[in-house]
Write a protein that holds these residues in place. Structure first.
Motif, PDB file in Angstrom:
ATOM      1  N   ILE A 109      23.717  41.744  38.868  1.00 43.94           N
ATOM      2  CA  ILE A 109      23.940  40.547  39.687  1.00 43.94           C
ATOM      3  C   ILE A 109      25.394  40.359  40.136  1.00 43.94           C
ATOM      4  CG2 ILE A 109      21.974  39.279  38.735  1.00 43.94           C
ATOM      5  CD1 ILE A 109      23.893  37.802  36.889  1.00 43.94           C
ATOM      6  N   VAL A 110      26.328  41.076  39.523  1.00 43.43           N
ATOM      7  CA  VAL A 110      27.733  41.004  39.940  1.00 43.43           C
ATOM      8  C   VAL A 110      28.240  42.427  40.133  1.00 43.43           C
ATOM      9  CG1 VAL A 110      30.081  40.327  39.294  1.00 43.43           C
ATOM     10  CG2 VAL A 110      28.166  38.818  38.750  1.00 43.43           C
ATOM     11  N   SER A 111      28.785  42.713  41.297  1.00 40.21           N
ATOM     12  CA  SER A 111      29.220  44.073  41.618  1.00 40.21           C
ATOM     13  C   SER A 111      30.619  44.353  41.089  1.00 40.21           C
ATOM     14  CB  SER A 111      29.204  44.276  43.133  1.00 40.21           C
ATOM     15  OG  SER A 111      30.253  43.529  43.751  1.00 40.21           O
ATOM     16  N   ASN A 112      30.958  45.634  41.018  1.00 38.15           N
ATOM     17  CA  ASN A 112      32.306  46.002  40.587  1.00 38.15           C
ATOM     18  C   ASN A 112      33.358  45.527  41.591  1.00 38.15           C
ATOM     19  OD1 ASN A 112      31.658  47.801  42.604  1.00 38.15           O
ATOM     20  ND2 ASN A 112      31.997  49.647  41.386  1.00 38.15           N
ATOM     21  N   GLU A 113      32.998  45.489  42.870  1.00 41.95           N
ATOM     22  CA  GLU A 113      33.939  45.000  43.884  1.00 41.95           C
ATOM     23  C   GLU A 113      34.234  43.518  43.671  1.00 41.95           C
ATOM     24  OE1 GLU A 113      36.621  45.431  46.847  1.00 41.95           O
ATOM     25  OE2 GLU A 113      35.363  47.069  46.072  1.00 41.95           O
ATOM     26  N   GLU A 114      33.223  42.765  43.284  1.00 43.04           N
ATOM     27  CA  GLU A 114      33.428  41.340  43.008  1.00 43.04           C
ATOM     28  C   GLU A 114      34.305  41.138  41.782  1.00 43.04           C
ATOM     29  OE1 GLU A 114      29.482  39.112  44.757  1.00 43.04           O
ATOM     30  OE2 GLU A 114      29.236  40.324  42.937  1.00 43.04           O
ATOM     31  N   MET A 115      34.134  41.994  40.767  1.00 44.03           N
ATOM     32  CA  MET A 115      34.980  41.889  39.575  1.00 44.03           C
ATOM     33  C   MET A 115      36.421  42.312  39.878  1.00 44.03           C
ATOM     34  SD  MET A 115      33.319  40.483  37.181  1.00 44.03           S
ATOM     35  CE  MET A 115      34.425  40.799  35.801  1.00 44.03           C
ATOM     36  N   TYR A 162      39.682  39.877  39.377  1.00 44.69           N
ATOM     37  CA  TYR A 162      40.921  40.271  38.710  1.00 44.69           C
ATOM     38  C   TYR A 162      42.125  39.996  39.607  1.00 44.69           C
ATOM     39  CZ  TYR A 162      44.685  43.320  37.114  1.00 44.69           C
ATOM     40  OH  TYR A 162      45.909  43.801  36.724  1.00 44.69           O
ATOM     41  N   ASN A 163      42.063  40.473  40.849  1.00 41.00           N
ATOM     42  CA  ASN A 163      43.203  40.343  41.769  1.00 41.00           C
ATOM     43  C   ASN A 163      43.514  38.887  42.110  1.00 41.00           C
ATOM     44  OD1 ASN A 163      43.637  43.114  41.952  1.00 41.00           O
ATOM     45  ND2 ASN A 163      42.226  43.351  43.668  1.00 41.00           N
ATOM     46  N   ASN A 164      42.473  38.078  42.298  1.00 41.73           N
ATOM     47  CA  ASN A 164      42.680  36.710  42.774  1.00 41.73           C
ATOM     48  C   ASN A 164      42.855  35.683  41.661  1.00 41.73           C
ATOM     49  OD1 ASN A 164      42.393  37.590  45.454  1.00 41.73           O
ATOM     50  ND2 ASN A 164      40.167  37.365  45.364  1.00 41.73           N
ATOM     51  N   LYS A 165      42.149  35.873  40.551  1.00 47.34           N
ATOM     52  CA  LYS A 165      42.121  34.839  39.523  1.00 47.34           C
ATOM     53  C   LYS A 165      42.955  35.145  38.286  1.00 47.34           C
ATOM     54  CE  LYS A 165      39.350  32.447  42.085  1.00 47.34           C
ATOM     55  NZ  LYS A 165      39.859  31.235  42.775  1.00 47.34           N
ATOM     56  N   LEU A 219      40.368  51.359  30.882  1.00 48.19           N
ATOM     57  CA  LEU A 219      39.136  51.801  31.522  1.00 48.19           C
ATOM     58  C   LEU A 219      39.111  51.173  32.908  1.00 48.19           C
ATOM     59  CD1 LEU A 219      36.432  51.467  28.697  1.00 48.19           C
ATOM     60  CD2 LEU A 219      37.766  53.486  29.352  1.00 48.19           C
ATOM     61  N   SER A 220      38.940  51.974  33.926  1.00 45.21           N
ATOM     62  CA  SER A 220      39.025  51.539  35.313  1.00 45.21           C
ATOM     63  C   SER A 220      38.146  50.323  35.614  1.00 45.21           C
ATOM     64  CB  SER A 220      38.612  52.696  36.223  1.00 45.21           C
ATOM     65  OG  SER A 220      38.308  52.251  37.517  1.00 45.21           O
ATOM     66  N   LYS A 221      38.717  49.346  36.311  1.00 43.83           N
ATOM     67  CA  LYS A 221      37.949  48.143  36.663  1.00 43.83           C
ATOM     68  C   LYS A 221      36.834  48.445  37.658  1.00 43.83           C
ATOM     69  CE  LYS A 221      41.482  46.674  40.025  1.00 43.83           C
ATOM     70  NZ  LYS A 221      42.467  47.720  39.645  1.00 43.83           N
ATOM     71  N   MET A 222      36.992  49.515  38.459  1.00 38.96           N
ATOM     72  CA  MET A 222      35.960  49.847  39.432  1.00 38.96           C
ATOM     73  C   MET A 222      34.795  50.602  38.801  1.00 38.96           C
ATOM     74  SD  MET A 222      36.662  48.462  42.245  1.00 38.96           S
ATOM     75  CE  MET A 222      35.503  49.277  43.349  1.00 38.96           C
ATOM     76  N   LYS A 223      35.020  51.238  37.683  1.00 39.16           N
ATOM     77  CA  LYS A 223      33.953  51.991  37.018  1.00 39.16           C
ATOM     78  C   LYS A 223      33.442  51.291  35.758  1.00 39.16           C
ATOM     79  CE  LYS A 223      35.603  56.399  38.842  1.00 39.16           C
ATOM     80  NZ  LYS A 223      36.089  57.762  38.545  1.00 39.16           N
TER      81      LYS A 223
END
Length: 283
Positions: A66-72, A76-79, A118-122
């Motif tokens: 329900i939540v994508s890696n792009e959203e996470m 991270y970047n915004n919040k 550990l990579s935020k995108m993976k």
């Protein structure tokens, strides 16, 4: 490659604080549904890292479907990173945890960002997990990129879990040429198991630390060689060694495995440096 205190903030509370001012109701509700899964994943991360099993955590492109890696990544970047984000205090706290503002990954350059171990995108579950966020210099963060490992020998050193600076493991030697060239390497101290030794060597390779340290040592030596030559001309080999040993003692008090310590040890121990290189400068 320096040990740092492990963050002890509650992972669920950190996550909920990061999402606290999201205005889009549907998005915030999806994130809230992931809070318990993220908290459980962070506990599992801690347990696996303590038992050298972090490689068993599998990569994914979403959380709970329900939540994508792009959203996470954007969270991270915004919040957390964003200066007005509700999680910014955690970012600042991690940055400030680096001793003297020095990157714990290379032990040399200035901390200016956070690196995801550990990579935020993976591994989106750990995008804002503090134990996965390491204060780092931009060069180390860029060099590592999206690096992954499928066994513990391939893992890099984790500053929150690995203590390696209580013994000497960094070695340097002189390349016997007209110009002084320092070559840095990892030696296995007594008491280290094979796994730790392989991981430190891997860390050294991934972050290209021999190149970094060799360049810095060359610059440092260029600034001190005239003084060493004068000491040698005036008082001989023993006085040069004594001077180098005093310098080494001061730097070892701060960090046993800094490139400066490696450089001074190499100069102290090299017979070629005294019998050949310095000998050229006798009047």
């Amino acid at each position: 490659m320096r040990k740092l205190p492990k963050p002890n903030d509650n992972s669920k509370e950190v996550f909920l604080e990061c999402i606290s001012n999201i205005r889009k109701k549907e998005f915030k509700e999806r994130l809230e549904l992931c809070a318990d899964e993220i908290a459980a994943a962070v506990n599992d991360y801690d347990d696996k890292k303590n038992n050298n099993k972090l490689h068993r955590i599998r990569s994914t492109d979403n959380i709970a479907g329900i939540v994508s890696n792009e959203e996470m990544k954007n969270l991270y970047n915004n919040k957390l990173v964003g200066k007005k984000g509700p999680g910014r205090k955690y970012y600042d706290k991690l940055i400030a945890s680096a001793k003297n503002g020095i990157c714990p990954i290379c032990g040399h350059r200035e901390v200016s960002t956070l690196d995801h171990y550990l990579s935020k995108m993976k591994y989106p579950l750990f995008a804002v997990a503090l134990i996965n966020l390491i204060p780092a210099c931009k060069d180390c963060n860029f060099t590592k990129g999206e690096y992954e490992f499928n066994n513990e020998k391939g893992a890099t050193i984790h500053p929150y879990y690995d203590e390696i600076d209580n013994v000497i493991w960094l070695n340097a030697k002189l390349k016997e040429e007209d110009d002084i060239v320092f070559i840095f390497e990892v030696l296995k101290p007594k008491g280290w198991n094979d796994l730790l030794y392989e991981r430190v060597k891997n860390h050294f390779k991934i972050f290209d630390l021999n190149k970094l340290y060799s360049v810095q040592a060359a610059v440092e030596f260029e600034g001190m060689k005239r003084m060493l030559i004068k000491i040698y001309q005036r008082s001989g080999e023993e006085e040069v060694r004594n001077h180098l040993k005093e310098c080494l003692e001061s730097y070892e008090y701060v960090n046993l495995n800094s490139w400066k310590c490696g450089m001074y040890r190499a100069l102290i121990e090299s017979e070629w440096f005294y019998s050949d290189w310095l000998e050229r400068y006798l009047e």
